[in-house]
Scaffold this active site. Structure first.
Site, short mmCIF file in Angstrom:
data_model
loop_
_atom_site.label_atom_id
_atom_site.label_comp_id
_atom_site.label_asym_id
_atom_site.label_seq_id
_atom_site.Cartn_x
_atom_site.Cartn_y
_atom_site.Cartn_z
CG HIS A 172 -2.34 0.55 0.96
ND1 HIS A 172 -2.76 1.67 1.15
CD2 HIS A 172 -3.44 -0.06 0.49
CE1 HIS A 172 -3.81 2.05 0.98
NE2 HIS A 172 -4.48 1.11 0.33
CD GLU A 303 -4.28 -0.55 -3.19
OE1 GLU A 303 -4.72 -1.64 -2.48
OE2 GLU A 303 -4.58 0.56 -3.18
#
EC number: 5.1.3.3
Length: 340
Positions: A172, A303
């Site tokens: 992240h 991601e």
């Protein structure tokens, strides 16, 4: 290595990986978190391109999950409900009635051990007992970061279980190629090799529909400035990007992010079939970055993963890891420069 804090009685340690060519990666054992990735601009000046804080306490239990490893399962699971081998499991409902980023027991809030440390690489290790967070299986996880002399950051995931469970990790990190996190990424250019966008409902959960053609998809495939992409649906209504994309499996490079002022680029290759892109569309009042409330759109998360909520949608991919099997995935973030 340096002890920089304490989280729930455990020491938080910072590790620095450095190459002879000047690239640097700084990581924490808390959350296997990336706090710095130093790359050069067109003038050879190195700056951190990962949105980061100098205060380690701002990483603890932070909502944006700055730079953290996400897992065992990234993204949303509708209602937090999963069925594995005919048995139902209710997971923590930590966002609008859904399960997000594995809730309070996720990798992002785990203090990892270090199983291997080299000059240019580090491997974090953790164990989670059966039914922690109501996830079945004793889970063992290895997350490795490797930094090359050419500016490639490689992330490898290896996960094993002794009981069928669900696994879909990611990282992240929020990228801002200017290195100035008080500025937005709106002038960055984004090009994505994508076959489809997974439509989502108002709570961010995929509906099951895969949109294969739209004006926005055509633009993002060709490459477009992010501010211009925000004028297209569904991103205009959403106030930015927070959407899953199916990656084009015939393309080696899945993403190219670039910023003209610094000349920096970031290209992504991955073994994962999908990517969730998030453009920092808002922050709660509890979140601070270097003692200030962060500005909206100050970074973009890329991601790599299997599509979110795949457990509920046929054709979204398989996130079930059988007992005795090993999950592996790899993503490479390659720093570079625009060609003149």
């Amino acid at each position: 290595m340096e002890v920089v804090g304490v989280y729930q009685g455990q020491k938080v340690v910072r590790y620095v990986l450095q190459t002879a060519t000047g690239y640097q990666l700084v990581v924490l054992n808390y959350g296997a978190t990336i706090v710095k990735f130093l790359t050069p601009d067109k003038d050879g000046k190195f700056k951190n391109i990962i949105v980061a804080s100098e205060d380690v306490a701002e990483y603890f239990d932070n909502a944006p999950k700055w730079g953290a490893a996400i897992g065992p399962v990234a993204g949303r699971i509708a209602g937090g409900k999963v069925t594995i081998d005919g048995k139902d499991y209710q997971l923590e409902q930590n966002l609008l009635g859904h399960h997000l980023h594995s809730g309070s027991i996720g990798f992002s809030e785990t203090v990892f051990k270090v199983s291997d440390l080299q000059e240019n690489s580090i491997t974090f290790y953790s164990e989670k007992a059966d039914r922690i967070g109501n996830y079945p299986g004793n889970l063992k996880t290895w997350i490795s970061y490797t930094l090359s002399d050419t500016g490639a950051l490689t992330i490898d995931y290896k996960i094993t279980t002794d009981k069928a469970t669900i696994v879909n990790p990611t990282n992240h990190s929020y990228f801002n190629l200017t290195g100035d996190f008080r500025t937005t990424i709106l002038d960055h250019k984004l090009q994505l090799a994508t076959k489809a966008l997974a439509a989502i409902d108002q709570t961010g959960v995929p509906t099951g529909e895969l949109v294969k053609d739209s004006a926005a998809l055509e633009l993002i495939r060709r490459g477009i400035k992010i501010s211009e992409l925000f004028q297209e649906e569904p991103f205009k209504t959403a106030g930015g990007i927070d959407h899953p994309f199916v990656l084009n499996d015939t393309a080696t490079i899945k993403v190219v992010l670039s910023e003209a002022t610094t000349g920096r680029t970031l290209s992504v290759t991955t073994t994962s079939p999908a990517m969730v892109i998030y453009t920092s569309n808002g922050y709660d009042n509890k979140t601070s970055l270097n003692a200030e409330k962060p500005i909206v759109h100050n970074g973009i998360a890329l991601e790599t993963q299997i599509l979110p909520d795949a457990i509920h949608h046929e054709g979204f991919g398989d996130i079930i890891l059988a007992a005795g099997k090993t999950f592996r995935s790899q993503t490479i973030y390659q720093a570079g420069l625009l060609q003149e």
